[in-house]
Design a protein around this motif. Sequence first.
Motif, short mmCIF file in Angstrom:
data_model
loop_
_atom_site.label_atom_id
_atom_site.label_comp_id
_atom_site.label_asym_id
_atom_site.label_seq_id
_atom_site.Cartn_x
_atom_site.Cartn_y
_atom_site.Cartn_z
N ARG A 203 0.74 -1.22 0.00
CA ARG A 203 0.14 0.11 0.03
C ARG A 203 0.95 1.30 0.03
NH1 ARG A 203 -4.65 0.70 4.67
NH2 ARG A 203 -3.00 1.45 5.82
N ALA A 204 2.03 1.26 0.72
CA ALA A 204 2.91 2.15 0.70
C ALA A 204 3.65 2.61 -0.65
CB ALA A 204 4.00 2.02 1.72
N THR A 205 3.95 1.29 -1.16
CA THR A 205 4.59 1.58 -2.53
C THR A 205 3.61 2.15 -3.80
OG1 THR A 205 5.72 -0.37 -2.27
CG2 THR A 205 5.50 0.02 -4.57
N LEU A 206 2.30 1.81 -3.58
CA LEU A 206 1.11 2.06 -4.31
C LEU A 206 1.04 3.59 -4.09
CD1 LEU A 206 -0.97 1.70 -6.40
CD2 LEU A 206 -2.55 1.07 -4.45
N ALA A 207 1.02 4.13 -2.71
CA ALA A 207 0.84 5.52 -2.30
C ALA A 207 1.86 6.45 -2.92
CB ALA A 207 0.78 5.87 -0.88
N GLN A 208 2.95 5.90 -2.72
CA GLN A 208 4.22 6.72 -3.39
C GLN A 208 4.09 6.60 -4.96
OE1 GLN A 208 8.15 5.64 -1.82
NE2 GLN A 208 9.13 7.28 -3.04
N SER A 209 3.73 5.86 -5.55
CA SER A 209 3.61 5.86 -6.98
C SER A 209 2.55 6.88 -7.47
CB SER A 209 3.28 4.53 -7.53
OG SER A 209 4.30 3.56 -7.29
N ASP B 253 3.07 11.22 2.36
CA ASP B 253 2.96 11.06 3.65
C ASP B 253 2.11 9.80 3.97
OD1 ASP B 253 3.94 13.61 4.21
OD2 ASP B 253 2.13 14.55 4.10
N ARG B 254 1.06 9.45 3.41
CA ARG B 254 0.32 8.15 3.40
C ARG B 254 1.61 7.09 3.33
NH1 ARG B 254 -5.24 8.20 0.04
NH2 ARG B 254 -5.98 10.41 0.78
N ALA B 255 2.23 7.03 2.29
CA ALA B 255 3.23 6.03 2.27
C ALA B 255 4.12 6.06 3.38
CB ALA B 255 4.12 6.17 0.85
N ALA C 276 6.84 -5.28 15.43
CA ALA C 276 7.50 -6.48 15.90
C ALA C 276 7.17 -7.57 14.63
CB ALA C 276 7.23 -6.76 17.10
N GLY C 277 6.79 -7.20 13.53
CA GLY C 277 6.42 -8.22 12.44
C GLY C 277 7.60 -8.79 11.64
N ASN C 278 7.16 -9.00 10.27
CA ASN C 278 7.99 -9.85 9.46
C ASN C 278 9.18 -9.08 9.18
OD1 ASN C 278 9.01 -10.79 7.03
ND2 ASN C 278 7.21 -11.93 6.50
N PRO C 279 10.47 -9.89 9.49
CA PRO C 279 11.56 -9.10 9.19
C PRO C 279 11.94 -8.82 7.99
CG PRO C 279 11.95 -10.97 10.96
CD PRO C 279 10.76 -11.12 10.17
N GLN C 280 11.62 -9.69 6.99
CA GLN C 280 11.77 -9.21 5.51
C GLN C 280 10.91 -8.05 5.03
OE1 GLN C 280 10.75 -12.55 2.75
NE2 GLN C 280 11.31 -11.22 0.97
N GLN C 281 9.76 -7.91 5.44
CA GLN C 281 9.03 -6.64 5.14
C GLN C 281 9.48 -5.49 5.94
OE1 GLN C 281 7.07 -6.87 2.73
NE2 GLN C 281 7.40 -8.79 2.35
N LYS C 282 10.13 -5.54 6.94
CA LYS C 282 10.78 -4.37 7.85
C LYS C 282 11.92 -4.13 6.93
CE LYS C 282 11.04 -5.16 12.29
NZ LYS C 282 9.79 -4.23 12.84
N THR C 283 12.67 -4.97 6.59
CA THR C 283 13.73 -4.52 5.72
C THR C 283 13.45 -3.86 4.36
OG1 THR C 283 15.17 -6.22 6.41
CG2 THR C 283 16.05 -5.26 4.25
N GLN C 284 12.57 -4.36 3.74
CA GLN C 284 11.74 -3.74 2.40
C GLN C 284 11.30 -2.64 2.99
OE1 GLN C 284 12.29 -4.68 -0.40
NE2 GLN C 284 10.75 -3.49 -1.69
N ALA C 285 10.71 -2.13 4.13
CA ALA C 285 9.96 -0.93 4.45
C ALA C 285 11.31 0.24 4.64
CB ALA C 285 9.42 -0.87 5.75
#
Length: 368
Positions: free
Chosen positions: A90-96, A101-103, A114-123
């Motif tokens: 959703r953040a990727t979409l918002a930035q596009s 600010d939403r992104a 404290a969620g998914n480490p892979q998604q945290k890195t991508q974020a």
Amino acid sequence: MTGLAGFSTCATAAPGPIETDFDNTDILVELPEPALTAPATPDSPEQLADLVRRQIDRARSSGDPRFLGYAEGALQQWQGKMTDRLLVLRATLAQSLHRFDRARNDLDSVISGAGNPQQKTQAMLLLANLETVQGNYRAARTHCNHLQQRHPGLIAASCLAQLDARTGSPRKAYQALQHHAAAARTDPTSQLWAEGTLGDIAAQLGKPEAADHWQAVLSVSPDDLYTRTQLADWHLGQNQTERTLVLTEGYEDVDALAVIRAIAMARSGHPAAGTLAERLRERFAEARWRGNLLHQRDLARFQLDIEKDAETALSFAQSNWREQREPLDTRLLLRAAHAAGDDQPAQQVRLWLQEHAQTDARYPESGS
């Protein structure tokens, strides 16, 4: 950073003009396949994430913003839990869509959770890029450093090199990343990311090797519209109009590439120059009428280099620069201010460049 991440700098196509003179049997518009076949409602967050990912990828590779709309619609209909992966998408979409600010809010949520480490890195990577695009280099460096700590490697090195280049050390950053890329044994995506970053820094330094780096990316990923736009703009800046025309052929529906092509056609006296200029004139008029002008940079450049309307170009270039401060945005504002004979916005840019010790061979109007 390169278009491999498909950020807000990704080129997209604008809608064509409204037609009012047609027969009952005329085909008014041909819709992309997703609009013709209603997909089944996803049963799980992962199915939804896969669907949204596909639509974003199609928007990136085709330049058609309607796929972003399909992705947004799917997310809006979702009533289930927003997982980390969905928040990142959703953040990727918002930035596009230039909803920065939403992104930022979605990415901050993923990083602080404290969620998914892979998604945290991508974020972290996405947020570093967002802040870089907007010229918030201190914040971007924080995220690049966190990325380096969590996931050291060529992508993190590229992240930091880009910032070093934008804040006073482009030559050192280029050499360091070159060495890192040559020594690294890593995946192709990371290598392409580094090549794209090297292209950006080389262009900043005015080095002809910029074209080689960007061409290396396109040879593997020809649908990377960001890199294609960077390379086409580079050739145009070097007055290599034939190379510009080759790179932009078949991309007339993508605003950024179409404007660059129109400029190259006008410079070279191409017989179809007037036809493309008129298509763009109608397209931008329609986008302004609808109120959905996504990329003001392209309109500003069209007004400056095709319409020769420096004052209108300056207005849109200023509005664009308030959101995006990539080198192409900065150069355009400086050029428009110079052409309009208005030194005040140019002085604002020069002060900002001095604050960050940013120099660029493509900024002759900056006095740097």
